[in-house]
Design an enzyme around this catalytic site. Structure first.
Site, short mmCIF file in Angstrom:
data_model
loop_
_atom_site.label_atom_id
_atom_site.label_comp_id
_atom_site.label_asym_id
_atom_site.label_seq_id
_atom_site.Cartn_x
_atom_site.Cartn_y
_atom_site.Cartn_z
N HIS A 120 0.81 -1.22 0.00
CA HIS A 120 0.00 0.00 0.00
C HIS A 120 0.84 1.27 0.00
O HIS A 120 0.34 2.34 0.32
CB HIS A 120 -0.96 -0.01 1.21
N PRO A 222 -4.83 -10.48 18.63
CA PRO A 222 -5.58 -10.69 19.88
C PRO A 222 -7.02 -11.16 19.61
O PRO A 222 -7.64 -11.82 20.42
CB PRO A 222 -5.58 -9.32 20.54
#
Ligand code: OAD
Length: 254
Positions: A120, A222
């Site tokens: 990107h 997470p």
């Protein structure tokens, strides 16, 4: 139930070719906000369509330029975290290792990773909005006489706007980088997928391509994501904690 860190280390030890795809989550512990974290994600304060598109820049170059200047400042003040350093250490252990990132910061490089594929773009670089001398027409801001508070400078070649060298919504990725990323993903024996929601294509197709070609995926995040269902092992925690533990497990069985 074997410890997932030990499982992940065992997969890496057997792997000839390793690919890594990182997203904004790997820079979170360096103080760089992710895009979609509900609380402090970058988009939580802005609408991306108002900031990260060609149209937004053409309508309000000053607003978009200032937003990227704000993000550049944040990256300049940030330091690589233990997750970035662990990836650089893992790269040093494996001869066939490629790091592909969606991130536009340079924290992987500053931690010692090399030959990083930035799908990107790179927020530290600027280019002519019209790529007047070829794609991309990179411009070194240090060579321009302009005040950063006056909004985007002008291209010294054509007088058009200067813009950040990042991929905006609706824009094509650099095809050469994308083709390399596809090839690397299809040949990988193991792909580490770190800190990405897996929501944005074509980057999010890379783990799926790797999985279809038989690679084992290790997700470090997470949370569960769009990619968790194809992950062989999920290291459920912050990358700044999980990746050093993975590196340690690799060293334990040197
Ligand atoms: P997102 O913000 O979509 O996802 C960040 C991911 O990081 C989430 O899955 C979080 O659970 C996870 N995360 C948060 N803290 C973490 C930590 N400490 N360690 C590991 N993971 C953690 O960011 P991306 O997936 O990178 O595109 O977004 C992809 C693209 O969307 C960006 O590259 C950008 C954006 O539009 C362009 O700029 C073209």
């Amino acid at each position: 139930m074997t410890d997932p860190i030990a499982q992940a280390a065992a997969l890496l030890r057997k792997a000839q070719r390793i690919a890594v795809l990182t997203g904004a989550g790997v820079s979170k512990e360096s103080g760089v906000p992710t895009f979609r974290d509900a609380l402090d994600g970058l988009w939580s304060r802005y609408d991306p369509e108002d900031l990260a598109t060609r149209q937004a820049f053409q309508q309000n170059p000053r607003l978009v330029w200032d937003w990227y200047e704000y993000r550049r400042q944040m990256v300049r003040q940030a330091q690589p975290n233990p997750g970035h350093h662990a990836l650089a250490q893992i790269q040093a252990r494996f001869p066939d290792f490629t790091l592909i990132t969606q991130n536009v910061d340079d924290l992987h490089e500053r931690a010692g990773s090399h030959d990083v594929i930035h799908l990107h773009g790179n927020i530290a670089q600027s280019k002519c909005f019209d790529n007047c001398r070829g794609d991309p027409t990179l411009i070194d801001l240090a060579t321009l006489d302009y005040d950063v508070d006056d909004g985007p400078p002008r291209c010294p070649h054509c007088g058009g706007w200067v813009r950040p060298d990042v991929v905006w919504f609706g824009e094509m990725l650099a095809q050469d980088l994308l083709m390399s990323a596809y090839e690397i993903s299809e040949k990988a024996a193991v792909m580490l997928v770190v800190g990405t929601s897996g929501l944005v294509t074509p980057a999010a197709t890379l783990p799926k391509m790797a999985h279809r070609a038989g690679a084992k995926l290790i997700e470090v995040n997470p949370d569960t994501t769009m990619l968790s269902s194809i992950a062989h092992v999920h290291l459920a925690g912050p990358s700044g904690e999980m990746l050093p533990r993975l590196m340690e497990a690799l060293s334990d069985n040197a």
